[in-house]
Each structure stands twice: as C-alpha cells, then as structure tokens.
Design a protein around this motif. Structure first.
Motif, PDB file in Angstrom:
ATOM      1  N   GLY A 120     -45.002  37.870 -67.046  1.00  0.00           N
ATOM      2  CA  GLY A 120     -45.815  36.682 -67.305  1.00  0.00           C
ATOM      3  C   GLY A 120     -44.931  35.500 -67.594  1.00  0.00           C
ATOM      4  N   PRO A 121     -45.493  34.312 -67.569  1.00  0.00           N
ATOM      5  CA  PRO A 121     -44.694  33.114 -67.827  1.00  0.00           C
ATOM      6  C   PRO A 121     -44.286  33.033 -69.291  1.00  0.00           C
ATOM      7  CG  PRO A 121     -46.998  32.527 -67.623  1.00  0.00           C
ATOM      8  CD  PRO A 121     -46.901  33.988 -67.317  1.00  0.00           C
ATOM      9  N   SER A 122     -43.360  32.151 -69.572  1.00  0.00           N
ATOM     10  CA  SER A 122     -42.868  31.981 -70.930  1.00  0.00           C
ATOM     11  C   SER A 122     -44.007  31.603 -71.876  1.00  0.00           C
ATOM     12  CB  SER A 122     -41.807  30.876 -70.924  1.00  0.00           C
ATOM     13  OG  SER A 122     -41.124  30.897 -72.132  1.00  0.00           O
ATOM     14  N   GLY A 123     -44.038  32.242 -73.039  1.00  0.00           N
ATOM     15  CA  GLY A 123     -45.037  31.897 -74.048  1.00  0.00           C
ATOM     16  C   GLY A 123     -46.385  32.557 -73.855  1.00  0.00           C
ATOM     17  N   CYS A 124     -46.487  33.524 -72.924  1.00  0.00           N
ATOM     18  CA  CYS A 124     -47.803  34.115 -72.670  1.00  0.00           C
ATOM     19  C   CYS A 124     -48.097  35.249 -73.645  1.00  0.00           C
ATOM     20  CB  CYS A 124     -47.895  34.620 -71.239  1.00  0.00           C
ATOM     21  SG  CYS A 124     -46.889  36.064 -70.928  1.00  0.00           S
ATOM     22  N   GLY A 125     -47.111  35.649 -74.455  1.00  0.00           N
ATOM     23  CA  GLY A 125     -47.365  36.684 -75.448  1.00  0.00           C
ATOM     24  C   GLY A 125     -46.750  38.037 -75.135  1.00  0.00           C
ATOM     25  N   LYS A 126     -45.855  38.103 -74.162  1.00  0.00           N
ATOM     26  CA  LYS A 126     -45.229  39.386 -73.811  1.00  0.00           C
ATOM     27  C   LYS A 126     -44.440  39.967 -74.973  1.00  0.00           C
ATOM     28  CE  LYS A 126     -42.625  37.413 -70.745  1.00  0.00           C
ATOM     29  NZ  LYS A 126     -42.859  35.979 -70.717  1.00  0.00           N
ATOM     30  N   SER A 127     -43.585  39.121 -75.563  1.00  0.00           N
ATOM     31  CA  SER A 127     -42.768  39.620 -76.672  1.00  0.00           C
ATOM     32  C   SER A 127     -43.645  40.029 -77.840  1.00  0.00           C
ATOM     33  CB  SER A 127     -41.790  38.550 -77.138  1.00  0.00           C
ATOM     34  OG  SER A 127     -40.881  38.251 -76.125  1.00  0.00           O
ATOM     35  N   THR A 128     -44.693  39.273 -78.077  1.00  0.00           N
ATOM     36  CA  THR A 128     -45.595  39.589 -79.176  1.00  0.00           C
ATOM     37  C   THR A 128     -46.240  40.954 -78.953  1.00  0.00           C
ATOM     38  OG1 THR A 128     -46.030  37.231 -79.311  1.00  0.00           O
ATOM     39  CG2 THR A 128     -47.498  38.686 -80.541  1.00  0.00           C
ATOM     40  N   LEU A 129     -46.659  41.217 -77.721  1.00  0.00           N
ATOM     41  CA  LEU A 129     -47.265  42.509 -77.409  1.00  0.00           C
ATOM     42  C   LEU A 129     -46.240  43.629 -77.593  1.00  0.00           C
ATOM     43  CD1 LEU A 129     -49.559  44.234 -76.428  1.00  0.00           C
ATOM     44  CD2 LEU A 129     -48.987  43.633 -74.068  1.00  0.00           C
TER      45      LEU A 129
ATOM     46  N   SER B 138     -52.997  36.537 -83.812  1.00  0.00           N
ATOM     47  CA  SER B 138     -52.954  35.075 -83.713  1.00  0.00           C
ATOM     48  C   SER B 138     -52.131  34.509 -84.847  1.00  0.00           C
ATOM     49  CB  SER B 138     -54.362  34.489 -83.716  1.00  0.00           C
ATOM     50  OG  SER B 138     -55.082  34.982 -84.808  1.00  0.00           O
ATOM     51  N   TYR B 139     -51.539  33.376 -84.566  1.00  0.00           N
ATOM     52  CA  TYR B 139     -50.822  32.626 -85.596  1.00  0.00           C
ATOM     53  C   TYR B 139     -51.720  31.470 -85.970  1.00  0.00           C
ATOM     54  CZ  TYR B 139     -46.653  35.240 -84.353  1.00  0.00           C
ATOM     55  OH  TYR B 139     -45.746  36.240 -84.120  1.00  0.00           O
ATOM     56  N   GLY B 140     -52.357  31.540 -87.137  1.00  0.00           N
ATOM     57  CA  GLY B 140     -53.313  30.509 -87.519  1.00  0.00           C
ATOM     58  C   GLY B 140     -54.433  30.472 -86.489  1.00  0.00           C
ATOM     59  N   ALA B 141     -54.682  29.297 -85.954  1.00  0.00           N
ATOM     60  CA  ALA B 141     -55.787  29.167 -85.001  1.00  0.00           C
ATOM     61  C   ALA B 141     -55.339  29.529 -83.588  1.00  0.00           C
ATOM     62  CB  ALA B 141     -56.322  27.737 -85.029  1.00  0.00           C
ATOM     63  N   HIS B 142     -54.039  29.736 -83.431  1.00  0.00           N
ATOM     64  CA  HIS B 142     -53.498  29.947 -82.085  1.00  0.00           C
ATOM     65  C   HIS B 142     -53.493  31.435 -81.744  1.00  0.00           C
ATOM     66  CE1 HIS B 142     -51.019  29.666 -78.617  1.00  0.00           C
ATOM     67  NE2 HIS B 142     -49.922  30.108 -79.196  1.00  0.00           N
ATOM     68  N   ALA B 143     -54.418  31.845 -80.881  1.00  0.00           N
ATOM     69  CA  ALA B 143     -54.505  33.252 -80.508  1.00  0.00           C
ATOM     70  C   ALA B 143     -53.447  33.567 -79.466  1.00  0.00           C
ATOM     71  CB  ALA B 143     -55.897  33.554 -79.965  1.00  0.00           C
ATOM     72  N   VAL B 144     -52.570  34.513 -79.797  1.00  0.00           N
ATOM     73  CA  VAL B 144     -51.471  34.847 -78.888  1.00  0.00           C
ATOM     74  C   VAL B 144     -51.826  36.076 -78.049  1.00  0.00           C
ATOM     75  CG1 VAL B 144     -49.057  35.528 -78.768  1.00  0.00           C
ATOM     76  CG2 VAL B 144     -49.767  33.828 -80.424  1.00  0.00           C
ATOM     77  N   LEU B 145     -52.469  37.061 -78.683  1.00  0.00           N
ATOM     78  CA  LEU B 145     -52.978  38.217 -77.944  1.00  0.00           C
ATOM     79  C   LEU B 145     -54.490  38.226 -78.105  1.00  0.00           C
ATOM     80  CD1 LEU B 145     -50.441  41.006 -79.024  1.00  0.00           C
ATOM     81  CD2 LEU B 145     -50.364  39.547 -77.000  1.00  0.00           C
TER      82      LEU B 145
ATOM     83  N   THR C  81     -40.402  41.040 -68.912  1.00  0.00           N
ATOM     84  CA  THR C  81     -39.594  40.090 -68.146  1.00  0.00           C
ATOM     85  C   THR C  81     -40.481  38.960 -67.643  1.00  0.00           C
ATOM     86  OG1 THR C  81     -38.116  39.829 -66.259  1.00  0.00           O
ATOM     87  CG2 THR C  81     -39.926  41.364 -66.000  1.00  0.00           C
ATOM     88  N   HIS C  82     -39.846  37.845 -67.297  1.00  0.00           N
ATOM     89  CA  HIS C  82     -40.629  36.849 -66.571  1.00  0.00           C
ATOM     90  C   HIS C  82     -40.091  36.706 -65.154  1.00  0.00           C
ATOM     91  CE1 HIS C  82     -37.596  34.227 -68.731  1.00  0.00           C
ATOM     92  NE2 HIS C  82     -37.296  34.089 -67.470  1.00  0.00           N
ATOM     93  N   ASP C  83     -39.220  37.645 -64.789  1.00  0.00           N
ATOM     94  CA  ASP C  83     -38.605  37.627 -63.467  1.00  0.00           C
ATOM     95  C   ASP C  83     -39.346  38.609 -62.559  1.00  0.00           C
ATOM     96  OD1 ASP C  83     -35.246  37.531 -62.303  1.00  0.00           O
ATOM     97  OD2 ASP C  83     -36.942  38.447 -61.278  1.00  0.00           O
TER      98      ASP C  83
HETATM   99  N1  LIG Z   1     -43.888  33.174 -85.674  1.00  0.00           N
HETATM  100  C1  LIG Z   1     -44.702  32.466 -84.870  1.00  0.00           C
HETATM  101  N2  LIG Z   1     -45.470  31.480 -85.368  1.00  0.00           N
HETATM  102  C2  LIG Z   1     -46.292  30.771 -84.581  1.00  0.00           C
HETATM  103  N3  LIG Z   1     -46.419  30.956 -83.267  1.00  0.00           N
HETATM  104  C3  LIG Z   1     -45.692  31.924 -82.695  1.00  0.00           C
HETATM  105  C4  LIG Z   1     -44.786  32.728 -83.465  1.00  0.00           C
HETATM  106  N4  LIG Z   1     -44.190  33.601 -82.629  1.00  0.00           N
HETATM  107  C5  LIG Z   1     -44.687  33.339 -81.402  1.00  0.00           C
HETATM  108  N5  LIG Z   1     -45.598  32.339 -81.432  1.00  0.00           N
HETATM  109  C6  LIG Z   1     -46.345  31.821 -80.291  1.00  0.00           C
HETATM  110  O1  LIG Z   1     -46.896  32.898 -79.617  1.00  0.00           O
HETATM  111  C7  LIG Z   1     -46.874  32.668 -78.228  1.00  0.00           C
HETATM  112  C8  LIG Z   1     -46.327  33.862 -77.514  1.00  0.00           C
HETATM  113  O2  LIG Z   1     -45.001  34.089 -77.926  1.00  0.00           O
HETATM  114  P1  LIG Z   1     -44.120  35.219 -77.259  1.00  0.00           P
HETATM  115  O3  LIG Z   1     -42.804  35.186 -77.911  1.00  0.00           O
HETATM  116  O4  LIG Z   1     -44.856  36.508 -77.286  1.00  0.00           O
HETATM  117  O5  LIG Z   1     -43.991  34.703 -75.778  1.00  0.00           O
HETATM  118  P2  LIG Z   1     -43.253  35.387 -74.542  1.00  0.00           P
HETATM  119  O6  LIG Z   1     -44.283  35.700 -73.551  1.00  0.00           O
HETATM  120  O7  LIG Z   1     -42.387  36.492 -75.012  1.00  0.00           O
HETATM  121  O8  LIG Z   1     -42.375  34.184 -74.016  1.00  0.00           O
HETATM  122  P3  LIG Z   1     -40.858  34.178 -73.514  1.00  0.00           P
HETATM  123  O9  LIG Z   1     -40.883  34.610 -72.090  1.00  0.00           O
HETATM  124  O10 LIG Z   1     -40.491  32.733 -73.646  1.00  0.00           O
HETATM  125  O11 LIG Z   1     -40.070  35.058 -74.412  1.00  0.00           O
HETATM  126  C9  LIG Z   1     -46.082  31.401 -77.995  1.00  0.00           C
HETATM  127  O12 LIG Z   1     -47.000  30.376 -77.664  1.00  0.00           O
HETATM  128  C10 LIG Z   1     -45.437  31.121 -79.313  1.00  0.00           C
HETATM  129  O13 LIG Z   1     -45.408  29.736 -79.535  1.00  0.00           O
END
Ligand SMILES: Nc1ncnc2c1ncn2[C@@H]1O[C@H](COP(=O)(O)OP(=O)(O)OP(=O)(O)O)[C@@H](O)[C@H]1O
Ligand SMILES: [Mg+2]
Lengths: 356, 289
Positions: A36-45, A12-19, A191-193
């Motif tokens: 998954g859709p944009s911003g769902c956390g794929k890249s983070t995973l 998570s980034y601060g209070a925002h849980a990404v995974l 991918t999101h495609d």
């Molecule tokens: N360095 C960061 N600081 C704060 N929040 C972040 C940071 N990096 C990513 N996030 C948040 O984490 C969430 C997931 O990001 P991520 O890049 O994994 O999305 P994604 O699924 O890959 O989206 P996309 O398809 O647009 O690439 C997003 O809501 C983003 O705002």
C-alpha cells in the motif's frame, strides 16, 4: 507453523482512524505481503500483529489462540525492522545471542543457534563485527539472523529492503524468498514496492487508508484488480483509465468511439450506464489499418524505456498508454488505430470504484 | 597583492591567538618557573630546586586540601551521574509533566556556585535554616548540624554540588536517551528483553560518549570548586573542607607565599592533566567498544 486470523481490528490515533475494521486470514506457511502507499497503515497493522501496538477493538488469533493482549515476546515471532534496529554497541554475535542470553540459555545452545542462523545467511565471517562496521546489506542479514535465533513461528518484516540500493535489493529479495521456502513458516512482509510484492508473495493484501482493498494471489491482483485503487496502484507503467458509457453490456462508448468488450468476465451482473474503462498498457496494440474492433486515436508522445517503448495516445480527449516493442513504436503516424485485448480490460463503477 | 579571505580570517584571529599563548600558556610556564623559587610576597628569581614542593607535601593543610579534592570530586561526580541518570530515565519513561520537572532540575545550573553555596549555608545553618524550621514544627530534638563538624562538613559541599549539577547530567543524558531509535526498543520487546536489561546492556553503552562528556564537565567543576567552598564553608571548620584551589588562592594573595602557591598550582595542574588523559583513554575505549 501458524495460521493468523485477524478479526475486525480497529486502531486510531485520536480522531484519526488508521486501521478501520480490518479482517484478514493468513494461512499456515504463507508469504503474505501487505502492499500500500505510504501512510496507509501497513506498519500499524504489522505492529498490531507483533503486539507492539495496542488495538482498540478486534482480535488477533494465532492458530485459534487469542493473542490480542499478549506481549510481543510471548507471541513467538521474529521481526525485522526497516532501520534494522541492531544493538549498536554489541557485535553481530552478541546481537543474535542476546535474547537467548537473557532467558538464560547455555553458552553451547547460544553458540549453536547463532551458528545455525549464521550459516543459513552466510554471515559466519561477520559475527565479531559491530553494526557500525557492516554494510547495509550485511546489517540486514544480521537483523534477519537475530530474528531467526529465537524459535519463531511467524516472521514479520517491515520494509526491510527499503534502505538498500537496487542491486542489493534484488539479491536480498531472492534470499528472503529462499529463506521462506527453507523454513516453511508463515511470513508477513510489508512493502510499498509492487515488484517486491509481486515476486515474493503467495498472496498480496493491498491496503489503502486503513482498509484492505483486496487479498489475492499476485496474478489475480494484477489481472483482475477488485477496485480502481488496486488497478491503479499495482502495475508499472500504470493502467490507463477512460471514462465511458456501457451502451450495451458488451459495448463501451468512449467519446465518439465505441469499444467492443464481447467476452468480458463480469464480476457483477452485466449492466449498462456510465463506467470507467481500464486497460493495461501492454494489452493495447497498434493496428496497421482500421478494423471492426479498432478505435481511432491520436499520437501524443513516445517514451523509450529500453526493453519496450511507452506510447501515449489521446482517445476522445482522454489519455492512455500502450506498451510496444521499440520496433512497433518506430515511425508511428499521427493518427493511430488501437486494438484492446479483452484480458487487459477492467471495468469499474465510477462511484464506488468497484470492479464490475 | 590581493588579500584572500583566508588571510583576512587569520589576521582577525591574531589577537585571540596571542592572548591564548601569552595569557594562558605564558602564565602556566611562569607559574611553573615560580614554583622552583623561594618567592614570598613578590616573585624572585633565585633557584630553590624542589624546596617548595618538599614544604608543600609536608604541610598538613595541603594534605587535607588535596585529599578533599578526591573525596569531594569522587562523591560529587558519582552522585551527580547517578542522580542525573535516574532522573533522565524517569523522564524517558514518560513521567507526566516532563517539561516541568526538566525545568525544576535544570534550574540550579543557572545559579553560580557562589549563590548555591550561600543558599545552602542558610539552609544548613542550625539557627536559621532547616533545623530551626523542623524544630518549630514540634520536633524539638531534631538536629542537622553538618556545617560545624570537621568530619562531615565536606559532605555539605557534596550535597550542594550535586543539587547544583545533577540537572545538567540529567539533561545531557535525557537528550541521549531520546535519540535512541524507537525501533531498538521495539526490537528489544520482540526479543523479550526486560527494560532494565535494555538500559544496562543496550542503551547505556550507546550513551557512553555523553557520559564521558558529563565526566569532563563535572571534573572541571571539581577543579574550580573554589567559589562553592568559599561561600558554603569558607574552608572550615578549621581547614577541614579546604580544596587545592582555595589553598592556592589563599597562599598567593593572603599568606604571601608565592613560591609555595606556585608549587601547589603546578601539582594541581599535573593532577588535572593526568586525570584528563585518563578520560581521553576512556573516550577512546568507548569509541572502540
Ligand atoms: N504515534 C502516532 N500518532 C499519531 N498518528 C500516527 C502515529 N503512528 C502512525 N500514525 C499515523 O497512522 C497512519 C499510518 O501509519 P503507518 O506507519 O502504519 O503507515 P505505513 O503504511 O507503514 O506508511 P509507510 O509506508 O510510510 O511506512 C499515518 O497516517 C500516520 O500519520
Ligand atoms: Mg511503515
């Protein structure tokens, strides 16, 4: 050759849980697509698997070896980035050989590995150019080549095709698929495609808001989506959803109409009560005359797509679409009799969104 | 006849163009012309051939000034680039309080060379500056007397100059470092490239155009280093810290040798043209690379 095991990953980034507590098993030699859709956390995973991002809790295992705290370079992975991330002042050859050069590999070895990768990707004639002198597709190939040159047992791709035009995309998609078959190593592809996901994957993991919704083969994901989100996200044109009520385990009432679902493959115990009735547009047909299984609907619009035509209809105040051949869609009357194939029907719990 | 916007634009630019042509290029031509005359206090138009150049080249003060241009210029540019680059990398590595440091190091740029020179003159003055302060702390034998030594006074110019301009290099290169795509760094990590090699082989080559920009800006400072010299050392002790610009101004306005000063100015111009042509080559090489 690598099995990947992800256990209860939290980021998570601060209070925002990404995974949020992600667990996933990837078999050896698999082509797993994270969709998954944009911003769902794929890249983070993906970054967590690569080791580019630290996780707050959970473990990542490659072949039962815990790699959670290892640097990316120690994980024996190859990675291709969305922006290609080539080193702009180096030639394609230098880009590909750089990692080997840094570890002090001999010139002959560098040359041999670069040759091998270049032949595989058919970029031998581009090796002396700089990234700025290459087209998008060629840069993509060089980026893949760079990830191949070091011996990797796991390849990670973060939306590698999203900067390419439609035609090139299809071409590269086939090439990546061929590459996977040729190398036989594990691929994880973000991918999101959904078309990319469907065509490439041996299994797809559908993500939403930091949670994996379903991991299954493309066919299973399409035919038996585990949640309403998956059903909605996968498939174009999208599945239609109608709110209704199960008056009996084999009958759904939608407004004043009743649809029979006699052979529905229940995932949970058959029940009655309110329900979301989902149906794939290509499993809806128009009957010439009312029958025992048809429901009455009104024609609302026609959208020709070339190969087929999408027909919008209204059923007790709710819209749904049917995908018909252009001939079948021609000259439809205002009032229709719709027929649903049970194979295209999914029932979801209206509160949890889970498949029934 | 209708007046097009283009015609209006050209018309408005006429004074500027005239000013440039007459003010800059006219003056340059006139100076070059004067360098071939034996003018003293006032310009005369008698042809003297290369007399003034011969006199100039055999003048010891000019030799020192011209050498100093390269000693000061080389050290000043070299240290500015090195210090600016190190500071920029430190900032890029994510030092805490980044913006504070940025302001501190950028601040001197806001001062003119005159103020910089005066400040360092006080600081380096043995009886009022650092030496006195350190001695008052109890280190009686401490000695910091750069200004009165003919061999070392030139380095005070370098110190003050670097203090003044390193921040500018830092800011320019830092902006360059920040613009490097994060994915390139990530690719380097996956490839197992150590940070210092990423900087050396990947990032710095990407920054090449900005380095050349810094080179040009610093080079211009070197050429017009007149005010720093006047404020800090006055060209002394003796004429050990003289620079061409000061030599020229002195000879035009105080020593009444307009012909000699013009010859010096022409040589300086020639030097600058050659140096900037070299920089142009560097830039083109950077683009091809
Ligand atoms: N360095 C960061 N600081 C704060 N929040 C972040 C940071 N990096 C990513 N996030 C948040 O984490 C969430 C997931 O990001 P991520 O890049 O994994 O999305 P994604 O699924 O890959 O989206 P996309 O398809 O647009 O690439 C997003 O809501 C983003 O705002
Ligand atoms: Mg992403």
């Amino acid at each position: 050759m690598t099995r990947v095991r992800i256990e209860n990953l939290v980021r998570s980034y601060g209070a925002h849980a990404v995974l949020k507590d992600i667990s996933l098993d990837i078999a050896d030699g698999e082509f797993l697509v994270l969709l998954g859709p944009s911003g769902c956390g794929k890249s983070t995973l993906l970054s967590a698997i690569a080791g580019l991002d630290q996780v707050q809790a959970g473990r990542i295992l490659f072949d039962d070896r815990d790699v959670t705290r290892l640097e990316p370079s120690a994980r024996e992975i190859g990675m291709v980035f969305q922006s290609y991330a080539l080193y702009p002042t180096m030639t394609a050859r230098a880009n590909m050989a750089f990692a080997l050069r840094v570890v002090g590999a001999s010139r002959a070895e560098q040359e041999e590995r670069v040759r091998w990768a270049a032949d595989l990707l058919q970029i031998g004639h581009l090796l002396d150019r700089k990234p700025g002198q290459l087209s998008g597709g060629q840069r993509q190939r060089v980026a893949i080549g760079r990830s191949l040159v070091r011996k990797a047992r796991l390849f990670l791709f973060d939306e590698p095709l999203s900067n390419l035009d439609a035609k090139l995309r299809t071409e590269m998609r086939n090439e990546i698929k061929a590459l996977h078959e040729r190398l036989g190593v594990t691929f994880v592809f973000v991918t999101h495609d959904q078309i990319e996901a469907m065509t490439l994957a041996t299994r797809i993991a559908v993500m939403d808001a930091g949670v994996i919704q379903q991991v299954d083969t493309p066919d299973e994901i399409y035919r038996r989506p585990a949640t309403r989100f998956v059903a909605d996200f996968v498939g174009a044109p999208a599945m239609s959803f109608l709110e209704g009520e199960l008056v009996a385990p084999d009958r759904v009432r939608i407004g004043e109409n009743t649809v029979a679902v006699p052979d529905y493959a229940w995932r949970s115990a058959p029940r009655t009560g309110s329900v979301v009735f989902g149906v794939r547009p290509e499993r809806v047909s128009v009957a010439p005359v009312p029958g025992t299984a048809t429901v009455a609907a009104r024609l609302r619009g026609i959208e020709p797509h070339g190969a087929d035509t999408l027909v919008w209809a209204e059923l007790s105040g709710q819209r749904l679409s049917a995908r018909l051949t252009p001939e079948a869609a021609a000259g439809l009357p205002q009032s229709l009799h719709l027929d649903f194939e049970i194979e295209g029907v999914s029932l979801f719990d209206p509160d949890s969104g889970a498949r029934l | 006849m209708a007046i097009t916007p283009q015609a209006t634009a050209r018309f408005v630019l006429v004074p500027t163009i005239l000013l440039t042509v007459v003010g800059y290029y006219g003056s340059i031509l006139w100076t070059i012309g004067l360098s071939f005359t034996p003018s003293r206090i006032l310009p005369v138009s008698r042809w003297a051939g290369l007399d003034m150049y011969e006199r100039l080249l055999s003048t010891e003060r000019w030799q020192v000034a011209y050498t100093n241009l390269f000693v000061f210029g080389g050290l000043y540019i070299g240290f500015c680039l090195a210090a600016g680059l190190l500071l920029a990398i430190a900032l890029d590595q994510g030092v805490k309080g980044r913006s504070v440091y940025q302001t501190i190091f950028l601040y001197p740029i806001a001062l003119s060379f005159i103020v910089t020179g005066l400040a360092w003159r006080w600081l380096l003055n043995p009886t009022t500056g650092l030496q006195d302060y350190v001695r008052s702390l109890g280190f009686e034998s401490f000695s910091l007397d750069l200004l009165s030594s003919p061999e070392r006074a030139i380095f005070t110019l370098v110190i003050a100059g670097v203090w003044h301009s390193a921040g500018l290099v830092m800011v320019i290169l830092f902006a360059g470092l920040q613009s490097v795509d994060q994915e390139i760094w990530r690719a380097g990590r996956v490839d197992g490239i150590p940070r210092h090699r990423m900087y050396r082989h990947v990032v710095l080559p990407m920054l090449w155009p900005m380095v050349v920009t810094c080179l040009v800006l610093l080079g211009m400072n070197v050429v017009r280093s007149y005010d720093l010299v006047v404020a800090l050392t006055g060209g002394g002790p003796g004429f050990s810290t003289d620079v061409p610009a000061k030599f020229i101004v002195d000879h035009y306005f105080e020593r009444q040798s307009v012909g000699l000063a013009s010859a010096a100015a022409t040589l300086l111009l020639l030097t600058v043209v050659v140096l900037f042509a070299l920089v142009g080559l560097l830039r083109r090489r950077g683009e091809a690379a």
